[in-house]
Design a protein around this motif. Structure first.
Motif, short mmCIF file in Angstrom:
data_model
loop_
_atom_site.label_atom_id
_atom_site.label_comp_id
_atom_site.label_asym_id
_atom_site.label_seq_id
_atom_site.Cartn_x
_atom_site.Cartn_y
_atom_site.Cartn_z
N THR A 251 -68.88 -94.11 40.84
CA THR A 251 -68.29 -95.23 41.58
C THR A 251 -67.14 -95.86 40.79
N GLN B 164 -62.26 -97.44 47.38
CA GLN B 164 -63.12 -98.61 47.37
C GLN B 164 -62.27 -99.85 47.16
N LEU C 290 -64.76 -94.03 44.95
CA LEU C 290 -66.05 -93.37 44.86
C LEU C 290 -65.76 -91.87 44.87
#
Length: 364
Positions: free
Chosen positions: A151, A189, A199
């Motif tokens: 992430t 993101q 991500l």
């Protein structure tokens, strides 16, 4: 312990500051205040001036400067709220490739130092201690492959390679991955300062080992410590400039016929902010000095990142509160420093995770 800045620190800080002052104006910051912000003009100028390559070894076109000089550069970039990946591409990723890589991987580091390519690292893992095994798994068949999800990977949209920490038989190792491979999926993101973070999903993605399996923990620790310290240095510059803008505001803005700065409550909040920034400056300098001297630095780096988060929260909100309605106006420059400070506060762990990690180090 001598915290007197070296000549190289002062020269690099001055050069970086002059470039940023010329190119990163308030109008430019407003122009870049969109999703995926990236300042191509500033990036090229930093590369042409040799700032990006400063930390690389001499055989890769650099000056082989250490953490003290790197943090001096990042501090100036923080003061400008600069939208460039100097931390991720050079200080974190190119540094690791130069120190642990083979000839091809070191060539990537050299290209990053010229600004020709951008590199990045997928380091946003749950943080408990520096030796935690990453959640992404690597397997070896005809060659290495990695599978898992990372992430908030910075600048993954324009990265030529991503360093991916992964677990091999319960132990950490670091791999070099080409994000253009068909098995890699990148999804944008949204983060508070609109920086380009993604991500990234890996599905049996071909990868090349960086270093050896025996040096995996060492490589990962270096990556994490340089990233934590670099974020702390960026935060230091961001908060210093935010406080300067706020001090100027309180000198010129009047209420009830008096400058805002003449009111005791305002003066106290600015004094507290000044002390918080002083603590962060000391913590960043101590951690950078220990890394430069080759001393164990994990505890000092956790302390610096804790201060970056704790001071970042307090000072950023003081800046907004003292500016009043102007502070939440997206057209006002202080908005850029507030969002940058909030990003640096939480990136790769906020105050509590780093206190827990520091406690684990002390207990160990």
């Amino acid at each position: 312990m001598d915290f007197t800045p070296t000549e190289a620190q002062l020269d690099l800080a001055r050069l970086t500051g002059e470039i940023c002052a010329k190119l990163v104006t308030a109008d430019r910051l407003r122009e870049l205040d969109t999703a995926g912000r990236f300042d191509e003009q500033l990036w090229k100028a930093l590369a042409d001036a040799g700032v990006l390559a400063a930390a690389l070894p001499e055989d890769l076109g650099g000056s082989d400067f250490g953490a003290l000089e790197q943090t001096a550069i990042l501090r100036e970039l923080g003061k400008a709220a600069a939208a460039v990946p100097a931390l991720w591409s050079v200080v974190v990723t190119a540094d690791a490739l130069a120190r642990f890589g083979d000839a091809d991987q070191r060539a990537l580091a050299a290209r990053a130092g010229t600004g020709e390519i951008v590199l990045t690292a997928a380091l946003a893992e749950p943080l408990r201690a520096t030796t935690d095994a990453p959640g992404i798994v690597a397997t070896e068949g005809d060659g290495w492959t990695v599978t898992g999800t990372a992430t908030t990977v910075p600048f993954a949209d324009r990265a030529a390679r991503i360093l991916v920490p992964a677990t091999v038989s319960g132990q950490p190792a670091v791999f070099v991955v080409d994000p253009e491979h068909a098995s890699v999926t990148r999804t944008a993101q949204q983060v508070v300062d609109l920086a380009p973070e993604f991500l990234v999903e890996f599905a049996d993605t071909p990868a090349r080992l960086l270093g050896t399996l025996d040096t995996g923990a060492e490589v990962l620790t270096r990556l994490r410590e340089h990233a934590w310290l670099g974020l702390s240095a960026l935060q230091l510059g961001t908060l210093e400039r935010a406080l300067e803008l706020t001090a100027e505001h309180t000198r010129t803005r009047e209420q009830f016929g008096k400058p805002l700065g003449s009111f005791q409550a305002v003066a106290q909040r600015l004094s507290d902010a000044y002390i918080e920034i002083g603590g962060l400056r000391l913590a960043v300098t101590q951690a950078a000095w220990r890394i430069t001297e080759g001393l164990p630095a994990t505890e000092a780096v956790h302390i610096a990142k804790f201060w970056a988060a704790e001071a970042g929260h307090k000072v950023a909100h003081t800046v907004i509160h003292v500016h009043g309605g102007l502070g939440i106006d997206r057209d006002h420059i202080v908005h850029n420093y507030f969002t940058a400070a909030k990003h640096h506060e939480f990136a790769l762990g906020g105050a509590t995770p780093h206190l827990l990690a520091l406690g684990a180090e002390l207990a160990g």
